[in-house]
Design a protein around this motif. Structure first.
Motif, PDB file in Angstrom:
ATOM      1  N   THR A 299       0.843  -1.197   0.000  1.00 14.38           N
ATOM      2  CA  THR A 299       0.000   0.000   0.000  1.00 14.38           C
ATOM      3  C   THR A 299       0.870   1.235   0.000  1.00 14.38           C
ATOM      4  O   THR A 299       1.941   1.260   0.577  1.00 14.38           O
ATOM      5  CB  THR A 299      -0.868   0.082   1.256  1.00 14.38           C
ATOM      6  N   GLU A 606     -18.283  23.995  12.863  1.00 15.23           N
ATOM      7  CA  GLU A 606     -19.678  23.684  12.557  1.00 15.23           C
ATOM      8  C   GLU A 606     -20.581  24.886  12.825  1.00 15.23           C
ATOM      9  O   GLU A 606     -21.397  25.275  12.006  1.00 15.23           O
ATOM     10  CB  GLU A 606     -20.106  22.509  13.431  1.00 15.23           C
TER      11      GLU A 606
ATOM     12  N   SER B  31      -4.215  -3.392   1.894  1.00 14.89           N
ATOM     13  CA  SER B  31      -4.859  -2.320   2.645  1.00 14.89           C
ATOM     14  C   SER B  31      -5.771  -2.885   3.730  1.00 14.89           C
ATOM     15  O   SER B  31      -6.340  -2.155   4.523  1.00 14.89           O
ATOM     16  CB  SER B  31      -5.647  -1.424   1.705  1.00 14.89           C
ATOM     17  N   LEU B  33      -6.339  -4.157   7.033  1.00 11.70           N
ATOM     18  CA  LEU B  33      -5.591  -4.118   8.284  1.00 11.70           C
ATOM     19  C   LEU B  33      -6.449  -4.699   9.385  1.00 11.70           C
ATOM     20  O   LEU B  33      -7.589  -4.305   9.555  1.00 11.70           O
ATOM     21  CB  LEU B  33      -5.250  -2.675   8.650  1.00 11.70           C
ATOM     22  N   GLU B  51     -29.027  16.142  16.168  1.00 13.59           N
ATOM     23  CA  GLU B  51     -30.029  17.191  16.358  1.00 13.59           C
ATOM     24  C   GLU B  51     -31.059  17.118  15.233  1.00 13.59           C
ATOM     25  O   GLU B  51     -30.692  17.096  14.052  1.00 13.59           O
ATOM     26  CB  GLU B  51     -29.350  18.555  16.289  1.00 13.59           C
ATOM     27  N   VAL B  79     -19.364   9.497  -0.160  1.00  9.51           N
ATOM     28  CA  VAL B  79     -20.092   8.907  -1.289  1.00  9.51           C
ATOM     29  C   VAL B  79     -20.233   7.391  -1.175  1.00  9.51           C
ATOM     30  O   VAL B  79     -21.313   6.846  -1.406  1.00  9.51           O
ATOM     31  CB  VAL B  79     -19.424   9.319  -2.627  1.00  9.51           C
ATOM     32  N   ASP B 106     -20.037  15.193  10.893  1.00 14.45           N
ATOM     33  CA  ASP B 106     -21.104  15.578   9.967  1.00 14.45           C
ATOM     34  C   ASP B 106     -21.875  16.751  10.556  1.00 14.45           C
ATOM     35  O   ASP B 106     -21.850  16.985  11.761  1.00 14.45           O
ATOM     36  CB  ASP B 106     -22.049  14.378   9.788  1.00 14.45           C
ATOM     37  N   LYS B 107     -22.563  17.496   9.689  1.00 17.01           N
ATOM     38  CA  LYS B 107     -23.453  18.552  10.167  1.00 17.01           C
ATOM     39  C   LYS B 107     -24.832  17.925  10.376  1.00 17.01           C
ATOM     40  O   LYS B 107     -25.290  17.148   9.522  1.00 17.01           O
ATOM     41  CB  LYS B 107     -23.568  19.657   9.117  1.00 17.01           C
ATOM     42  N   PRO B 108     -25.518  18.270  11.477  1.00 16.40           N
ATOM     43  CA  PRO B 108     -26.794  17.610  11.780  1.00 16.40           C
ATOM     44  C   PRO B 108     -27.804  17.731  10.642  1.00 16.40           C
ATOM     45  O   PRO B 108     -28.470  16.751  10.296  1.00 16.40           O
ATOM     46  CB  PRO B 108     -27.287  18.313  13.053  1.00 16.40           C
ATOM     47  N   PRO B 129     -19.578  14.756  15.954  1.00 14.60           N
ATOM     48  CA  PRO B 129     -19.184  15.816  15.020  1.00 14.60           C
ATOM     49  C   PRO B 129     -17.675  16.087  15.016  1.00 14.60           C
ATOM     50  O   PRO B 129     -17.131  16.469  13.999  1.00 14.60           O
ATOM     51  CB  PRO B 129     -19.958  17.045  15.518  1.00 14.60           C
TER      52      PRO B 129
END
Lengths: 666, 180
Positions: A299, A606, B31, B33, B51, B79, B106-108, B129
């Protein structure tokens, strides 16, 4: 039409390469001059055909011909022209074609500039080059054809990996390949010598310029790659002991050893078998590098998409080329006559030391790189070997090497008066001691190794130029006398001093950035100011901008020094390439020559207006690139030495009366 | 004896060649592991719900329920997570495997839209978050999925999206193993 022309030219090149291999080899074996003479013209024809093929692919990229699969997968009509062209080798198929082109260039160069070679040696060298060409051209045609068409053609391409859209990386692969492939000439000479059953001073003199040229290119290629990693990956580091970095570094280390051992063969007719082995192994490691990068065996951050079929093909080629050449070595090397004797304390002894340390370092890196694979194949489970292993093993090998490098060039052949040599190096030793102690004092309890390494770098730097000063009797004879001596000194002497001095500069850069880097990661609000290593960074905010084929969030920082005087505005970016849907970070680097200031932005908070900001203070890093450039310059100066362009020395002929094939040059 | 020395490079190369051959042939994936956490209790954590999403939050106590649980780390910006989503739904609905999620960096509002758009198969979702908990789990990327047994121990780790061909070959056997 034009892509088909390129394809046909490549197929023709394969046929020509076959003739280039078979006919001269047979001719040299039978002593048939006419058959041997086929070598030169066929190597030139090979070069022309491959050039046509490469030009055809480049044309397809330049005009964005989206009927060609390779162009679709790696280009985009909105891409700047520079990256359309560099996109040609920014992918597996195209980079193979570049490999083949460079191989053909070297083959053609031997044919055109090898006029003073004995005919049978020239025929064999070119034939071996042709043989390597067969391997790579057939690999490309059968498993990685860059000229494949697609129907119906898509409206636009999928864009080149944005990480590769970068001026530093644009020229990294060609440089690297010029280095890798350049060693094929040394390899071909080694195989030819084994077939001829004769290695002498003339042989070494022919091999050296090719090795030197390859070494210069490889040095440049590695430095460019490291520079790219430094500013594009945004991690603030310049070397990660990544398998792909290692596979380019190993041929460099071994090539450096070859460069030095060839001198011993040339001057003293000793170390012949070892030099042949080094020439074979250096190119084998270059091939191994190609194999590892393209088969997905290990890798790495920049491996090409892997394909088992391709991996198997390259492995077969490796087994044929490396296995074949090592078999030939095992059979023929014992018949080579050993040459001159020398005392352990002598120039030869110093060069043997150099070779031992470099070969051990190469072996260590090879083991570290392949260990995960080998352990897994023995059922030992999966492990990764990280930087701690390499730092622990590589650095202790390099320190004595740097020490020996200081006095190596001053030692006499055969037997050296060591006391005299050391006497001349009093200044260097004093400077080294002062630098080491000053470092220890200034860093106030920092790593002892850093002080030691920096002291050694100073030792090497001063010693490299002490040698020049001694040879020109600087300060000991009238200045005019020194000047005329300086002009009379062979350029290779300057080359040695520059290359060794360049390494000293580069070592200073490595030590500084490793030992005294200052790193600050924080969330900064617009208008906030942060102090890092005596500089204050004021975060002015982030702007959204539109690039030619990307969207950018550009931050700006005003940097002031300790007295509040304005230093620079730094603008690190985050880019999104929508076609490839891939974000990249663009670090902002402001160089203060003794250190770099380095800023990268991360994500926005955020809630609120803050951004994650990483600021690095990288002391002495510019020395790394400067040192690499000086090393390359040393190689080039040495390459321009008149003695390398004229053939074998006359003494070689008288000393080896049994060498009728040695033709005097000019 | 001296002659044997000349064969040494060849012998070493043959050894390396065999290893390369094996590596190509075995379909080994470098890769992949193994997790240091395998067969160890899941790390201690307590995450609030996202939220604006009415699925409850997730804590380490929710894993030791006597039932095998899939812990899926996902994010709306990822994705491959979208590609993997229908497979997670299938594992939950058709195979009846309990599924909980960790919403990573992530954003809620984005996470809520993601779940609304693709359906929400998770019985509990912890919002992470800052990615702190992800660090404890030793994440190398998103998505990752862990199989946790009834006593709250991690039994299997899947790096990257679960491909439909991997359900039968990897995920279901791991779940079966964890049920024993």
């Amino acid at each position: 039409m034009i892509p088909e022309l390129g394809h046909f030219a490549l197929i023709l090149a394969l046929l020509v390469a076959t003739a280039q291999t078979v006919v001269p080899l047979w001719g040299a074996h039978r002593g048939n001059a006419a058959w041997m003479a086929v070598a030169g013209p066929s190597a030139v024809a090979h070069l022309l055909l491959v050039t046509v093929s490469f030009a055809a692919l480049t044309w397809a990229y330049v005009v964005s011909d989206f009927t060609v699969v390779n162009v679709v997968a790696n280009s985009h009509s909105a891409k700047p022209m520079l990256y359309k062209i560099t996109g040609v080798w920014g992918n597996h198929e195209g980079s193979m074609l570049l490999w083949i082109l460079i191989l053909a260039v070297f083959g053609g160069a031997v044919a055109l500039f090898g006029g003073n070679l004995p005919p049978s040696l020239k025929a064999r060298v070119i034939a071996i080059q042709g043989l390597i060409g067969i391997g790579f051209i057939s690999f490309t045609i059968f498993t990685s054809n860059p000229f494949e068409r697609v129907f119906p053609p898509p409206l636009d391409g999928q864009d080149l990996n944005p990480l590769l859209q970068d001026p530093g990386l644009a020229f990294h692969p060609p440089m690297l390949y010029l280095g890798y492939v350049g060693f094929s000439v040394a390899f071909a000479f080694a195989i030819a010598a084994l077939l001829e059953g004769k290695v002498d001073a003339a042989w070494a003199r022919w091999v050296r310029p090719w090795t030197l040229a390859a070494w210069v290119f490889l040095t440049g290629g590695i430095a460019l790659g490291s520079w790219w990693a430094y500013y594009e990956l945004g991690w603030g580091g310049w070397w990660f002991w990544d398998p792909v970095e290692n596979v380019s570094f190993m041929p460099w280390l071994l090539g450096t050893a070859l460069l030095h051992s060839a001198i011993v063969v040339e001057k003293r007719d000793a170390l012949k078998v070892w030099t042949i082995l080094l020439a074979i192994l250096t190119f084998s490691l270059s091939l191994l590098g190609t194999f590892i990068v393209r088969s997905g065996l290990l890798t790495s951050v920049h491996a090409f998409a892997s394909d088992p079929e391709r991996g198997l093909y390259i492995l077969m080629m490796l087994i044929f080329v490396i296995g074949g050449s090592l078999t030939l070595f095992a059979i023929r090397a014992p018949t080579l006559k050993p040459g001159g004797l020398f005392a352990p304390i002598s120039r030869e002894g110093g060069l043997v030391m150099n070779n031992l340390l470099l070969a051990t370092a190469t072996a260590t890196i090879l083991i570290g790189t392949l260990y995960p694979l080998i352990l897994d194949s023995l059922g030992g489970g999966l492990v990764t070997v990280g930087p701690p292993f390499f730092n622990l093993t590589f650095v202790p090998l390099m320190l004595p090497l740097v020490f020996v490098m200081g006095f190596g060039p001053m030692m006499a052949w055969k037997r050296t008066d060591m006391a005299g040599v050391l006497g001349r190096l009093k200044v260097a030793a004093a400077v080294a001691l002062v630098v080491g102690l000053a470092t220890l004092y200034l860093q106030n309890g920092g790593p002892l190794l850093a002080a030691l390494a920096l002291g050694l770098a100073a030792w090497l730097f001063v010693a490299a130029f002490t040698d020049l000063a001694a040879k020109t009797k600087l300060f000991r004879a009238p200045l005019a006398d020194s000047w005329s001596r300086a002009r009379g000194l062979p350029r290779s002497q300057y080359g040695t001093a520059l290359a060794h001095g360049g390494l000293a500069i580069a070592i200073a850069g490595m030590v500084g950035s490793t030992a005294w880097k200052v790193e600050s990661i924080s969330v900064m609000q617009p208008g906030e100011t942060k102090d890092v290593a005596g500089y204050s960074f004021t975060f002015e905010g982030v702007e959204r901008l539109q690039g030619p084929n990307y969207l950018s969030e550009t931050a700006s920082f005003t940097v002031r020094d300790g007295d509040g005087a304005f230093v620079a505005v730094m603008t690190p970016e985050k880019r999104l390439y929508p076609v490839a849907n891939m974000p990249t970070t663009e670090a902002a680097i402001h160089t203060r020559w003794l250190a770099d200031l380095y800023a990268v932005i991360g994500d926005k908070e955020e809630r609120g207006e803050g951004w994650t900001v990483r600021i690095y203070y990288e002391p002495l890093v510019p020395f790394l690139w400067l040192g690499s450039l000086v090393m390359m310059l040393g190689g080039i100066v040495s390459l321009s030495d008149r003695r390398l362009r004229v053939g074998a020395p006359r003494q070689a002929k008288t000393r080896v009366p049994a060498g009728p094939a040695v033709q005097p040059a000019e | 004896m001296r002659y044997l020395l000349y064969f040494l490079p060849l012998v070493i190369f043959c050894g390396a060649g065999v290893a390369f051959w094996w590596a190509l042939d075995s379909g080994r994936d470098p890769s992949r592991l193994p997790s240091a956490l395998i067969d160890r209790p899941a790390p201690e954590f307590a995450l609030p719900p996202i939220e604006g999403v009415d699925t409850p939050g997730l804590a380490s106590g929710d894993l030791a329920t006597g039932e095998v649980t899939l812990v899926n780390v996902f994010a709306s910006w990822c994705v491959p997570c979208r590609a993997e989503h229908p497979i997670l739904v299938r594992l939950n609905k058709q195979e009846g495997i309990r599924l909980v999620g960790i919403n990573y960096q992530d954003k809620p509002e984005d996470a809520a839209r993601f779940l609304e758009e693709l359906t929400n198969p998770y019985s509990r979702i912890g919002a992470d978050p800052q990615g702190r908990v992800g660090l404890d789990w030793g994440l190398t990327g998103v998505p990752e999925t862990f199989v946790v047994d009834g006593t709250g121990r991690i039994r299997y780790r899947h790096v990257g999206p679960i491909h439909s061909s991997e359900v039968e070959s990897l995920i279901l056997p791991a779940v079966e193993e964890a049920r024993k």
